[in-house]
Design an enzyme around this catalytic site. Structure first.
Site, PDB file in Angstrom:
ATOM      1  N   ARG A 195       3.020   1.333 -28.023  1.00 47.84           N
ATOM      2  CA  ARG A 195       1.918   2.050 -27.364  1.00 47.84           C
ATOM      3  C   ARG A 195       0.685   1.144 -27.312  1.00 47.84           C
ATOM      4  O   ARG A 195      -0.069   1.145 -26.356  1.00 47.84           O
ATOM      5  CB  ARG A 195       1.592   3.367 -28.100  1.00 47.84           C
ATOM      6  CG  ARG A 195       0.335   4.017 -27.558  1.00 47.84           C
ATOM      7  CD  ARG A 195       0.103   5.472 -27.936  1.00 47.84           C
ATOM      8  NE  ARG A 195       0.662   5.883 -29.184  1.00 47.84           N
ATOM      9  CZ  ARG A 195       0.149   5.616 -30.394  1.00 47.84           C
ATOM     10  NH1 ARG A 195      -0.964   4.917 -30.510  1.00 47.84           N
ATOM     11  NH2 ARG A 195       0.741   6.040 -31.483  1.00 47.84           N
ATOM     12  N   TYR A 203      -9.662  11.351  -3.192  1.00 49.24           N
ATOM     13  CA  TYR A 203      -8.246  11.657  -3.442  1.00 49.24           C
ATOM     14  C   TYR A 203      -8.147  13.009  -4.160  1.00 49.24           C
ATOM     15  O   TYR A 203      -8.873  13.249  -5.146  1.00 49.24           O
ATOM     16  CB  TYR A 203      -7.636  10.535  -4.288  1.00 49.24           C
ATOM     17  CG  TYR A 203      -6.234  10.843  -4.763  1.00 49.24           C
ATOM     18  CD1 TYR A 203      -5.175  10.872  -3.861  1.00 49.24           C
ATOM     19  CD2 TYR A 203      -5.965  11.116  -6.097  1.00 49.24           C
ATOM     20  CE1 TYR A 203      -3.888  11.172  -4.287  1.00 49.24           C
ATOM     21  CE2 TYR A 203      -4.684  11.411  -6.525  1.00 49.24           C
ATOM     22  CZ  TYR A 203      -3.656  11.436  -5.620  1.00 49.24           C
ATOM     23  OH  TYR A 203      -2.379  11.734  -6.034  1.00 49.24           O
ATOM     24  N   ASP A 206     -12.114   2.914  -6.868  1.00 46.81           N
ATOM     25  CA  ASP A 206     -10.683   3.182  -6.739  1.00 46.81           C
ATOM     26  C   ASP A 206     -10.209   2.334  -5.557  1.00 46.81           C
ATOM     27  O   ASP A 206     -10.505   2.639  -4.399  1.00 46.81           O
ATOM     28  CB  ASP A 206     -10.453   4.681  -6.497  1.00 46.81           C
ATOM     29  CG  ASP A 206      -8.975   5.040  -6.352  1.00 46.81           C
ATOM     30  OD1 ASP A 206      -8.167   4.139  -6.036  1.00 46.81           O
ATOM     31  OD2 ASP A 206      -8.626   6.223  -6.532  1.00 46.81           O
ATOM     32  N   LYS A 217       1.239   2.813  -5.405  1.00 41.29           N
ATOM     33  CA  LYS A 217       1.137   2.662  -3.962  1.00 41.29           C
ATOM     34  C   LYS A 217       1.402   1.204  -3.551  1.00 41.29           C
ATOM     35  O   LYS A 217       2.467   0.694  -3.834  1.00 41.29           O
ATOM     36  CB  LYS A 217      -0.221   3.181  -3.487  1.00 41.29           C
ATOM     37  CG  LYS A 217      -0.648   4.508  -4.163  1.00 41.29           C
ATOM     38  CD  LYS A 217       0.214   5.683  -3.804  1.00 41.29           C
ATOM     39  CE  LYS A 217      -0.031   6.927  -4.646  1.00 41.29           C
ATOM     40  NZ  LYS A 217      -1.402   7.376  -4.757  1.00 41.29           N
TER      41      LYS A 217
HETATM   42  C1  LIG Z   1      -2.142   8.191  -5.652  1.00 36.14           C
HETATM   43  C2  LIG Z   1      -3.573   7.969  -5.870  1.00 36.14           C
HETATM   44  C3  LIG Z   1      -4.160   8.193  -7.122  1.00 36.14           C
HETATM   45  C4  LIG Z   1      -3.385   8.749  -8.301  1.00 36.14           C
HETATM   46  O1  LIG Z   1      -2.410   7.860  -8.754  1.00 36.14           O
HETATM   47  P1  LIG Z   1      -0.983   8.301  -9.395  1.00 36.14           P
HETATM   48  O2  LIG Z   1      -0.310   7.005  -9.600  1.00 36.14           O
HETATM   49  O3  LIG Z   1      -0.316   9.192  -8.389  1.00 36.14           O
HETATM   50  O4  LIG Z   1      -1.286   9.038 -10.649  1.00 36.14           O
HETATM   51  C5  LIG Z   1      -5.514   7.913  -7.254  1.00 36.14           C
HETATM   52  N1  LIG Z   1      -6.253   7.459  -6.214  1.00 36.14           N
HETATM   53  C6  LIG Z   1      -5.724   7.254  -4.990  1.00 36.14           C
HETATM   54  C7  LIG Z   1      -6.595   6.751  -3.887  1.00 36.14           C
HETATM   55  C8  LIG Z   1      -4.373   7.506  -4.767  1.00 36.14           C
HETATM   56  O5  LIG Z   1      -3.858   7.305  -3.555  1.00 36.14           O
END
Ligand SMILES: *Cc1c(COP(=O)(O)O)cnc(C)c1O
Length: 379
Positions: free
Chosen positions: A46, A98, A170, A195
């Site tokens: 961890r 998001y 982000d 993504k």
């Molecule tokens: C998918 C996404 C998240 C969240 O991420 P996860 O891997 O699904 O927990 C946060 N910000 C954006 C812009 C996203 O597309």
């Protein structure tokens, strides 16, 4: 070192025991110590795991940052950042955020006494107007999801510095291939690695990259204390994905441009949202802070009827109807019922997110086939 070379080499080294060129998956929870406290830097997975360490170093290098931290999901990464705050602190964020971030902020952290302001951040005067002496965090997502508004990171950084607040970007939609927020004044860059970064729709993971040593120390304390860490197999998959990030992003951008231009010229399409168009309201900011314009596109059909949008989504053959984005395959989505259903209808409307909006994640297939699919689905 240039980006493509870093994507392949940064942070990773041949395995010291065997010479394996690819980072091994250290599928172990613990590490043997020679004598109490006498170990090789690894005690418990961890806290540290060699596969994760190499991924974290690679992530830091791609953003020209000093420290990377990997998490079990993008949401776990966001959760770790918000834990830097105290009850009474205030956060300013964008109003077309998001959906999962909006849910975490309003349904979890608001109940712990943290106050969130959602403003149209592509208008920096709205951000300045929301600053109070309690503002501790400014949360930027750019381009935004799903309306593809572009927020000026350097301008947001100036507002954050004046307010004595930390700036988070982000960067999930852009990846460090398109923009490196730390170099524009951000304190933290956050990713859903799920993504574009992993890029193959086969794993869920998140990350934070920072320069500041003290901030890194506080975040890694939470990473270990709260335990939202990823397993080594997932770290391996992201490391493998990163090696082709530059090639994939190049093709996502090329295909994105072709699809955006096709849609813009289509008589049945009313509006296309894509920051690469010269008439996009934030095109100048996008051209200044991004290297290219990405493969995320949203559009609204003539007449703006939800049922027409659903009919198109049902007809797609290549643009599979699915949550998520950023994989090699093209995806389509209906934000109002899918990714953004957790945002109340009123708040969606206020942000300009219509119920007939279709979002596309343009993949790296041959553009001709993607355009054929749009042709048969839209008619
Ligand atoms: C998918 C996404 C998240 C969240 O991420 P996860 O891997 O699904 O927990 C946060 N910000 C954006 C812009 C996203 O597309």
């Amino acid at each position: 070192m240039k980006f493509g070379t870093k994507a392949i080499h940064a942070g990773v080294h041949p395995d010291p025991t065997t010479g394996a060129i690819m980072t091994p998956i250290y599928q172990t929870s613990t590490y043997v110590q020679r004598s109490p406290g006498d170990h090789k830097g690894f005690e418990y997975s961890r806290t540290h795991n060699p596969t994760r360490t190499q991924l974290q170093d690679a992530l830091a290098a791609l953003d020209n940052g000093k420290h990377g931290l990997a998490f079990a999901s993008g949401m776990a990464a966001i959760d770790c950042i918000v834990k830097l705050l105290q009850p009474g602190d205030e956060v300013i964020s964008t109003n077309d955020l998001y959906g999962g971030s909006y849910r975490l902020f309003t349904k979890v952290y608001a109940t712990y006494g943290i106050k969130f302001h959602f403003v149209p951040m592509h208008d920096m005067t709205a951000v300045e107007a929301a600053v109070t002496d309690k503002t501790k965090l400014i949360w930027v997502e750019t381009p935004t999801n799903p309306l593809l508004n572009v927020i000026d990171i350097a301008a947001a950084s100036a507002v954050a510095k004046k307010a004595g607040a930390l700036l988070v970007v982000d960067n999930t939609f852009s990846t460090p291939y398109l923009q490196t927020p730390l170099e524009l004044g951000a304190d933290m860059v956050m990713y859903s690695l799920t993504k574009y970064m992993a890029g193959h729709s086969d794993t869920v993971m998140g990350a934070v990259v920072v320069n500041d040593d003290e901030l890194h120390e506080r975040l890694s304390f939470f990473q270990n204390a709260c335990g939202g860490t990823p397993g080594p197999q997932d770290c391996f998959l992201v490391l493998r994905g990163l090696k082709t990030l530059h090639i994939r992003m190049q093709r996502h951008c090329e295909n994105g441009r072709k699809v955006a231009e096709y849609l813009k010229a289509h008589p049945k399409v009313e509006k296309v949202f894509w920051p690469g168009f010269a008439d996009h309201p934030n095109h100048d900011v996008a051209a200044k802070q991004m290297n290219d314009f990405g493969g995320m596109i949203s559009f609204v059909l003539q007449g703006d009827r939800k049922e027409d949008a659903i009919a198109v989504l049902e007809k797609f053959q290549l643009f599979s109807l699915a949550e998520s984005l950023g994989g090699v395959e093209s995806l389509s989505g209906h934000p109002a019922t899918m990714t953004h259903a957790s945002i109340p209808a009123e708040a969606r409307k206020a942000a300009g997110l219509s119920d007939s909006l279709i979002r596309l994640s343009v993949g790296i297939e041959d553009a001709e086939d993607l355009i054929e699919d749009l042709k048969q689905a839209i008619g």
